[in-house]
Design a protein around this motif. Sequence first.
Motif, PDB file in Angstrom:
ATOM      1  N   MET A   6       2.948   5.766   7.937  1.00 18.43           N
ATOM      2  CA  MET A   6       4.314   6.558   7.050  1.00 18.43           C
ATOM      3  C   MET A   6       4.951   5.148   6.427  1.00 18.43           C
ATOM      4  O   MET A   6       6.539   5.716   5.789  1.00 18.43           O
ATOM      5  CB  MET A   6       5.219   7.254   8.422  1.00 18.43           C
ATOM      6  CG  MET A   6       4.283   8.615   8.594  1.00 18.43           C
ATOM      7  SD  MET A   6       5.132   9.481   9.079  1.00 18.43           S
ATOM      8  CE  MET A   6       5.463   8.961  11.102  1.00 18.43           C
ATOM      9  N   ALA A   7       4.537   4.207   6.453  1.00 21.48           N
ATOM     10  CA  ALA A   7       5.711   2.562   6.558  1.00 21.48           C
ATOM     11  C   ALA A   7       5.673   2.439   5.374  1.00 21.48           C
ATOM     12  O   ALA A   7       6.476   1.789   4.953  1.00 21.48           O
ATOM     13  CB  ALA A   7       6.479   2.111   7.641  1.00 21.48           C
ATOM     14  N   ASP A   8       3.783   2.592   4.543  1.00 20.05           N
ATOM     15  CA  ASP A   8       3.948   2.148   3.719  1.00 20.05           C
ATOM     16  C   ASP A   8       3.553   3.318   2.721  1.00 20.05           C
ATOM     17  O   ASP A   8       2.866   4.845   3.033  1.00 20.05           O
ATOM     18  CB  ASP A   8       1.784   2.037   4.029  1.00 20.05           C
ATOM     19  CG  ASP A   8       1.037   0.921   2.931  1.00 20.05           C
ATOM     20  OD1 ASP A   8       1.616   1.186   1.789  1.00 20.05           O
ATOM     21  OD2 ASP A   8       0.866  -0.169   3.556  1.00 20.05           O
ATOM     22  N   PRO A   9       4.275   3.150   1.619  1.00 19.40           N
ATOM     23  CA  PRO A   9       4.226   3.815   0.944  1.00 19.40           C
ATOM     24  C   PRO A   9       2.961   4.424   0.337  1.00 19.40           C
ATOM     25  O   PRO A   9       3.106   5.648  -0.777  1.00 19.40           O
ATOM     26  CB  PRO A   9       5.697   3.841  -0.467  1.00 19.40           C
ATOM     27  CG  PRO A   9       5.189   2.144  -0.056  1.00 19.40           C
ATOM     28  CD  PRO A   9       4.751   1.814   1.265  1.00 19.40           C
ATOM     29  N   ARG A  10       1.920   3.336   0.082  1.00 19.95           N
ATOM     30  CA  ARG A  10       0.332   3.764  -0.048  1.00 19.95           C
ATOM     31  C   ARG A  10      -0.017   4.457   0.287  1.00 19.95           C
ATOM     32  O   ARG A  10      -1.154   5.643   0.081  1.00 19.95           O
ATOM     33  CB  ARG A  10      -0.216   3.063  -0.475  1.00 19.95           C
ATOM     34  CG  ARG A  10       0.592   1.584  -1.658  1.00 19.95           C
ATOM     35  CD  ARG A  10      -0.038  -0.083  -1.519  1.00 19.95           C
ATOM     36  NE  ARG A  10      -0.264  -0.693  -0.087  1.00 19.95           N
ATOM     37  CZ  ARG A  10      -0.627  -1.857   0.128  1.00 19.95           C
ATOM     38  NH1 ARG A  10      -1.668  -2.852  -0.550  1.00 19.95           N
ATOM     39  NH2 ARG A  10      -0.389  -2.286   1.402  1.00 19.95           N
ATOM     40  N   THR A  11       0.328   5.527   1.896  1.00 21.63           N
ATOM     41  CA  THR A  11      -0.801   5.205   2.271  1.00 21.63           C
ATOM     42  C   THR A  11       0.046   7.545   3.220  1.00 21.63           C
ATOM     43  O   THR A  11       1.469   7.255   2.843  1.00 21.63           O
ATOM     44  CB  THR A  11      -0.887   4.452   3.581  1.00 21.63           C
ATOM     45  OG1 THR A  11      -0.160   4.284   4.735  1.00 21.63           O
ATOM     46  CG2 THR A  11      -2.081   4.072   3.476  1.00 21.63           C
ATOM     47  N   LEU A  12      -0.515   8.482   2.740  1.00 22.19           N
ATOM     48  CA  LEU A  12       0.457   9.164   3.673  1.00 22.19           C
ATOM     49  C   LEU A  12      -0.300  10.592   4.723  1.00 22.19           C
ATOM     50  O   LEU A  12      -1.947  10.932   4.335  1.00 22.19           O
ATOM     51  CB  LEU A  12       0.523  10.379   2.345  1.00 22.19           C
ATOM     52  CG  LEU A  12       1.071  11.912   2.941  1.00 22.19           C
ATOM     53  CD1 LEU A  12       2.589  11.669   3.319  1.00 22.19           C
ATOM     54  CD2 LEU A  12       0.950  12.361   1.384  1.00 22.19           C
ATOM     55  N   GLN A  29      -2.193   4.428  -4.404  1.00 18.88           N
ATOM     56  CA  GLN A  29      -0.781   4.066  -5.319  1.00 18.88           C
ATOM     57  C   GLN A  29       0.701   4.393  -4.659  1.00 18.88           C
ATOM     58  O   GLN A  29       0.825   6.232  -4.220  1.00 18.88           O
ATOM     59  CB  GLN A  29      -0.620   4.382  -7.135  1.00 18.88           C
ATOM     60  CG  GLN A  29      -2.257   3.669  -7.440  1.00 18.88           C
ATOM     61  CD  GLN A  29      -1.599   1.878  -7.696  1.00 18.88           C
ATOM     62  OE1 GLN A  29      -0.753   1.584  -7.537  1.00 18.88           O
ATOM     63  NE2 GLN A  29      -2.884   1.542  -7.313  1.00 18.88           N
ATOM     64  N   GLU A  30       1.916   4.739  -4.840  1.00 15.68           N
ATOM     65  CA  GLU A  30       2.958   5.655  -4.351  1.00 15.68           C
ATOM     66  C   GLU A  30       2.787   6.543  -5.005  1.00 15.68           C
ATOM     67  O   GLU A  30       3.288   7.461  -4.365  1.00 15.68           O
ATOM     68  CB  GLU A  30       3.843   4.444  -4.381  1.00 15.68           C
ATOM     69  CG  GLU A  30       4.186   2.773  -4.412  1.00 15.68           C
ATOM     70  CD  GLU A  30       5.645   2.753  -3.844  1.00 15.68           C
ATOM     71  OE1 GLU A  30       7.169   2.905  -4.097  1.00 15.68           O
ATOM     72  OE2 GLU A  30       5.495   1.281  -3.963  1.00 15.68           O
ATOM     73  N   ARG A  42      -4.605  10.365   1.337  1.00 15.05           N
ATOM     74  CA  ARG A  42      -4.007  11.363   2.820  1.00 15.05           C
ATOM     75  C   ARG A  42      -5.045  11.233   3.582  1.00 15.05           C
ATOM     76  O   ARG A  42      -6.089  10.918   3.554  1.00 15.05           O
ATOM     77  CB  ARG A  42      -3.999  13.193   2.422  1.00 15.05           C
ATOM     78  CG  ARG A  42      -3.236  12.822   0.613  1.00 15.05           C
ATOM     79  CD  ARG A  42      -3.872  14.136  -0.175  1.00 15.05           C
ATOM     80  NE  ARG A  42      -5.704  13.674  -0.256  1.00 15.05           N
ATOM     81  CZ  ARG A  42      -5.701  14.995  -0.701  1.00 15.05           C
ATOM     82  NH1 ARG A  42      -5.875  16.233  -0.942  1.00 15.05           N
ATOM     83  NH2 ARG A  42      -7.102  14.520  -1.538  1.00 15.05           N
ATOM     84  N   SER A  87       0.667   7.938  -5.839  1.00  8.50           N
ATOM     85  CA  SER A  87      -0.245   9.350  -5.124  1.00  8.50           C
ATOM     86  C   SER A  87      -0.881   8.216  -4.498  1.00  8.50           C
ATOM     87  O   SER A  87      -2.044   7.897  -4.073  1.00  8.50           O
ATOM     88  CB  SER A  87      -1.827   9.348  -6.504  1.00  8.50           C
ATOM     89  OG  SER A  87      -2.766  10.578  -5.781  1.00  8.50           O
ATOM     90  N   PRO A  88      -0.240   8.582  -2.827  1.00 12.00           N
ATOM     91  CA  PRO A  88      -1.291   7.702  -1.642  1.00 12.00           C
ATOM     92  C   PRO A  88      -2.034   8.213  -0.951  1.00 12.00           C
ATOM     93  O   PRO A  88      -2.344   9.550  -1.503  1.00 12.00           O
ATOM     94  CB  PRO A  88       0.313   8.547  -1.062  1.00 12.00           C
ATOM     95  CG  PRO A  88       1.101   9.633  -0.937  1.00 12.00           C
ATOM     96  CD  PRO A  88       0.823   9.316  -2.912  1.00 12.00           C
TER      97      PRO A  88
END
Length: 222
Positions: free
Chosen positions: A28-34, A3-4, A9, A6-7
């Motif tokens: 980095m362009a997808d707010p669901r991944t960090l 989720q945005e 990692r 809690s992406p």
Amino acid sequence: MGQEASPIRVLLVDDDAHIRMVIAQELMADPRTLLVGQAASVREGRKAIKQHEFDVLLVDLNLGDGEAFELLEFFRSFRPSAQAVVISVMENDEQVMRAFELGAAGFVGKNSWFGNYAQAVLQVANGGASITPNLARRLLQRFDRTNAAESKRRKPDDADRLSAREKEILRMVASGYTSIEVGSRLFISSMTVNTHLRNIYRKLQVRTRAQAVRFASLRGLF
């Protein structure tokens, strides 16, 4: 997961600087991944695994100073709850099979279209698996149906523990369908599919997609 607020990692290990940049930009362009860290070799990967908290290891099969297999074995000791996705230019069956046997939950080709890396990360982090249909079919053909020794290690009723729906999902997964595709065909959510997959792994006492498919193949479930 994913989720945005809690992406998921991700730790990325690849010796190709250009590929790292492409994958990093996508994540980095997808707010669901960090993206929490990057490394360019086995040596740097070992250090990064120790330093960073992550949910998914995204690692190239062939690194400058070794192969991803070393990191797949190494990271389990430090991040036992994390998942791994391997990436490669070539779909080498032997290498991919070994990666799955070492606990990888997905494979992504470097020539994949934009969006595949983030999608693969999301799938494996939520208990699913990510693999191309063509590769899944090829790997299935490599399973030795006559290997009775492995099936004998299981209790006779192991396969009977699976419900009809779980067997149906396992057959579809073995054919290369993603959790989203399985859900679409069965008119259930991908999260429900992933829940079924986790139950299948638990019942069959396996840890990876490849092990579950191999067991099902040996027992003639599909």
